[in-house]
Design a protein around this motif. Sequence first.
Motif, mmCIF file in Angstrom:
data_model
loop_
_atom_site.group_PDB
_atom_site.id
_atom_site.type_symbol
_atom_site.label_atom_id
_atom_site.label_comp_id
_atom_site.label_asym_id
_atom_site.label_seq_id
_atom_site.Cartn_x
_atom_site.Cartn_y
_atom_site.Cartn_z
ATOM 1 N N GLU A 41 -3.302 -8.841 13.349
ATOM 2 C CA GLU A 41 -2.573 -7.589 13.549
ATOM 3 C C GLU A 41 -1.255 -7.888 14.253
ATOM 4 O O GLU A 41 -1.224 -8.709 15.183
ATOM 5 N N SER B 209 -9.385 -4.306 9.541
ATOM 6 C CA SER B 209 -9.761 -5.621 10.055
ATOM 7 C C SER B 209 -11.273 -5.778 10.246
ATOM 8 O O SER B 209 -11.854 -6.794 9.855
ATOM 9 N N GLN C 159 0.932 -5.541 3.251
ATOM 10 C CA GLN C 159 -0.170 -6.393 3.691
ATOM 11 C C GLN C 159 0.092 -7.791 3.126
ATOM 12 O O GLN C 159 0.658 -7.937 2.043
ATOM 13 N N ASP D 182 -2.115 -7.374 8.765
ATOM 14 C CA ASP D 182 -1.874 -5.924 8.728
ATOM 15 C C ASP D 182 -2.528 -5.234 7.528
ATOM 16 O O ASP D 182 -1.868 -4.580 6.705
ATOM 17 N N SER D 183 -3.846 -5.353 7.470
ATOM 18 C CA SER D 183 -4.616 -4.728 6.393
ATOM 19 C C SER D 183 -4.702 -3.213 6.582
ATOM 20 O O SER D 183 -4.546 -2.695 7.691
ATOM 21 N N GLU E 293 0.865 -1.176 0.000
ATOM 22 C CA GLU E 293 0.000 0.000 0.000
ATOM 23 C C GLU E 293 0.904 1.229 0.000
ATOM 24 O O GLU E 293 1.542 1.539 1.003
ATOM 25 N N LEU F 230 -7.933 -6.492 -1.446
ATOM 26 C CA LEU F 230 -7.679 -7.737 -0.719
ATOM 27 C C LEU F 230 -8.846 -8.697 -0.887
ATOM 28 O O LEU F 230 -8.659 -9.902 -1.117
ATOM 29 N N THR G 273 -6.418 0.285 10.429
ATOM 30 C CA THR G 273 -6.624 -1.119 10.100
ATOM 31 C C THR G 273 -7.998 -1.321 9.452
ATOM 32 O O THR G 273 -8.992 -0.701 9.847
ATOM 33 N N THR H 153 2.913 0.452 3.529
ATOM 34 C CA THR H 153 2.620 -0.716 4.352
ATOM 35 C C THR H 153 2.561 -1.978 3.509
ATOM 36 O O THR H 153 1.929 -2.007 2.449
#
Length: 303
Positions: A72, A83, A21, A36-37, A14, A56, A81, A19
Motif C-alpha cells: 500500500e 489486500s 493497480q 494498491d489493489s 480500475e 489480479l 483495499t 485507480t
Amino acid sequence: MTTSIQPNIHTIFEPTTCTWQYIIACPTTSHAAIIDSVLDFNPSSNTISTTTADSLLSLVEEHKYTISHVLETHAHADHLTASYYLKQRLSPSQTSSPKICIGKRISTVQSTFGAKFSVPPQELENVFDHLWDDNEKFQIGDLTAEVLYLPGHTPDHVGYKIGENIFTGDSIFNPDIGSARCDFPGGDANALWGSMNRLFSLPEEVKLYTGHDYPPAERGEKELAYTTVRDQRERNKHVKVGTKEAEFVSWRKERDSGLGEPRLLNVALQINVRGGRMPGDGMLLLPVKGEGDLVGMMRSGKL
C-alpha cells in the motif's frame, strides 16, 4: 539510477475509482508484488465484491507468479483495499503467505480515523504484516525495492522505487492532472511540494507510475500509467520547473477548501485502517449531517 535487473510491470486500471493497480514481477524468479489493489464497493446497495481483485488473481495465475508482498502507498480515501482478500486467497497456493505492508506512519491515520469511527483498538492491532521505515529496502525475488517517504497528500504516504521506476501513489499525478489534494487530516501542501520536488531530483529517464488518472478531454488519449521525470519537470500543470512553492501552496489550499469529500471516504477508511479487513460485527458507521436547527435536534437526541 541503474540496475542489472528491471521488473516486469503489469498496469491494471480500475475505472470506477480511476485507480492504477500494479503487479511488479522479478523476471528471473517470478516472485512479484501487488501495489494498491482495489476491492469493489457499490454505495447504492452497500455491496462489496471482488471482481477487480479476482482479475489480479487471474493475472497472477496466468503468469505463475508467487506474490511476496501486497503493498500500500497509503490509507486510501477513495477506494477500498483488496489486500487482505488477496492475502487470504493467495496463501493456500504458495509456500509462504504474502505480507501486507504500508509505511510506519499508518499508526497516525489509524489513531485519527479509529477514533472517528469508534473502531475497537483490537481491530487495528497487527493488521499489517510489516510497517516500512523510511528508505527501507526489501527483495521481490532478485529485485531490490526501496521505500520512499512522500508525505503531503496524507501523513503516511510512501512510494516504491523498483529498478528505474517509482510507484508514486498519490504523491504526484500525470502532468495534465497535476497534484493531489492535501486537506485530509495530517495532509500538508508544503510537504507535498517537497515530495514532488524529491521526485524531480531523480534522473530524467526514471518512470513515475501514478496512483490514479483522470484523463482530461483535451488529452485525446486513454489513461496513462506513467510519465518520466523529464515530462513532469517540463509539463506538470501545478509544479513544473519555475513554479514557486508559495504559489503552489496558496493555490492548493484554496482549491482544497472548495472540494467535497471523496464519495467512498467513510467506508474506505474504516476498511483500510483495518488493513482490508471487515469490522468484527460486519457493520460500518455512516456519519449523518444536518442543516440549521436540525443539527441541534440531532445532537440533543430530539430527533
